[in-house]
Design an enzyme around this catalytic site. Structure first.
Site, PDB file in Angstrom:
ATOM      1  N   SER A 180       0.872  -1.173   0.000  1.00  0.00           N
ATOM      2  CA  SER A 180       0.000   0.000   0.000  1.00  0.00           C
ATOM      3  C   SER A 180       0.907   1.221   0.000  1.00  0.00           C
ATOM      4  O   SER A 180       2.093   1.127   0.364  1.00  0.00           O
ATOM      5  CB  SER A 180      -0.882   0.001   1.248  1.00  0.00           C
ATOM      6  OG  SER A 180      -1.456   1.266   1.491  1.00  0.00           O
ATOM      7  N   TYR A 206      -2.208  -0.556  10.586  1.00  0.00           N
ATOM      8  CA  TYR A 206      -2.301  -0.968   9.180  1.00  0.00           C
ATOM      9  C   TYR A 206      -1.012  -0.618   8.441  1.00  0.00           C
ATOM     10  O   TYR A 206      -0.441  -1.452   7.726  1.00  0.00           O
ATOM     11  CB  TYR A 206      -3.496  -0.295   8.513  1.00  0.00           C
ATOM     12  CG  TYR A 206      -3.582  -0.571   7.029  1.00  0.00           C
ATOM     13  CD1 TYR A 206      -4.002  -1.818   6.563  1.00  0.00           C
ATOM     14  CD2 TYR A 206      -3.236   0.402   6.095  1.00  0.00           C
ATOM     15  CE1 TYR A 206      -4.072  -2.086   5.203  1.00  0.00           C
ATOM     16  CE2 TYR A 206      -3.304   0.145   4.733  1.00  0.00           C
ATOM     17  CZ  TYR A 206      -3.715  -1.093   4.296  1.00  0.00           C
ATOM     18  OH  TYR A 206      -3.778  -1.361   2.946  1.00  0.00           O
TER      19      TYR A 206
END
Length: 259
Positions: A156, A169
Site C-alpha cells: 500500500s 495498518y
C-alpha cells in the site's frame, strides 16, 4: 461505500504477456485479487484462486473458464499456515508447478490507537503480515524445486507513510515492504520479488472499518479512487517481464489525488 470519482477499465487486451505461467492468487474473491485473476486469465496464465469465500471463487473460476481462461479455486485462510501449504501444493498438483504467488489477501480495520481495538490489530497482523510469510514459506521450496519463481506482494502507499487511525495498518504494510526487500536480497536470481503498493483503490477493504470516525474519514479519503483493474495491470506488467528482469517496486496512485 460511494466514491464521487471513479475510473473504469474492464476490457483487457493482452500485450505481450510472455509464456503462460501458473499463478496462485490469495484474496481472489473480490477487489484487486479478482481483477488480477481476470487480467492474468486474459493473458493466458493458468490460475489457482484462493480466499475464504469459496462461493465467489467458484463463480469467478467458472466465468473465467467460460471465457477461454484456465482457473481453479480452493478455500484459503492465509492466517492458517497449513491451509496456505495446502493451497500451494494444490497449484503444483493440478498444474505441475507454481511460477507466481500473488500475496494479495489483506484487511484494513482502521481506528485510533487509543480505541485499543487489540483484536483488530491482531487480525491485521495475522492477515497482512503472517499471511505473506505463510505464502513465502509454502511457495519458496516449491518454486526452487522447479527452477525459480516470482512473488508479487501487495502492500500500500501506507508502506511509505503513516496517517492517523492507520498506524497498525501502515505498520503491517511497512513489514510487507521490508519482507519483500529481504527476500529479494537473499535470492540469487532464481526468485523474483515485486512489491506493488496501491494508492486509493476501489475495493472492500474499507468495509472492515468498525470505528465510526475512521469509517467517515475514509469515505472522504476515497473520493478519488482507482479501479482495481489498474493494479491488476501493474501486476500483469511485472509478471510478463523476462526472467532476467525483476521489477522490484511499483507504486500506483490516482492521477487526480495528492495521496
Amino acid at each position: 461505500m460511494t466514491e464521487s470519482t471513479t475510473y473504469e477499465s474492464t476490457t483487457y487486451e493482452p500485450a505481450s504477456p510472455g509464456p503462460a505461467k501458473v499463478v496462485a492468487i490469495t484474496g481472489a474473491s473480490s477487489g484487486i485479487g479478482e481483477a488480477t485473476a481476470r487480467r492474468l486469465a486474459a493473458d493466458g496464465h493458468r490460475l489457482l484462486l484462493g480466499a475464504r469465500r469459496s462461493d465467489r471463487l467458484e463463480g469467478l473460476a467458472k466465468e473465467l473458464d467460460a471465457g477461454g481462461g484456465t482457473a481453479q479455486f480452493q478455500h484459503l485462510d492465509v492466517t492458517d499456515a497449513a491451509d496456505v501449504r495446502a493451497f500451494v501444493h494444490a497449484a503444483e498438483e493440478r498444474f505441475g508447478r507454481l511460477d507466481v504467488l500473488v500475496n494479495n489477501a489483506g484487511v484494513m480495520p482502521l481506528s485510533p490507537l487509543d480505541e485499543l481495538r487489540t483484536d483488530e490489530w491482531d487480525r491485521m497482523i495475522d492477515v497482512n503480515v503472517r499471511g505473506v510469510l505463510h505464502g513465502i514459506a509454502a511457495a519458496l521450496p516449491v518454486m526452487r524445486k522447479h527452477g525459480g519463481g516470482h512473488f508479487v506482494n501487495i502492500a500500500s502507499v501506507g508502506a511509505y507513510e503513516v496517517s492517523p487511525t492507520a498506524a497498525v495498518y501502515c505498520a503491517t504494510k511497512f513489514a510487507v515492504r521490508a519482507i519483500s526487500e529481504g527476500l529479494r536480497q537473499e535470492s540469487t536470481g532464481d526468485i523474483r520479488v515485486t512489491l506493488v503498493s496501491p494508492g486509493v483503490t476501489k475495493s472492500e477493504l474499507a468495509d472492515h472499518i468498525t470505528d465510526p470516525a475512521a469509517r467517515a474519514a475514509m469515505r472522504t479519503y476515497r473520493a478519488v479512487a482507482l479501479p482495481a483493474s489498474a493494479i491488476a495491470d501493474a501486476i500483469a506488467y511485472a509478471v510478463a517481464q523476462p526472467p532476467q528482469v525483476d521489477v522490484n517496486e511499483i507504486v500506483v496512485r490516482p492521477a487526480a489525488s495528492a495521496q
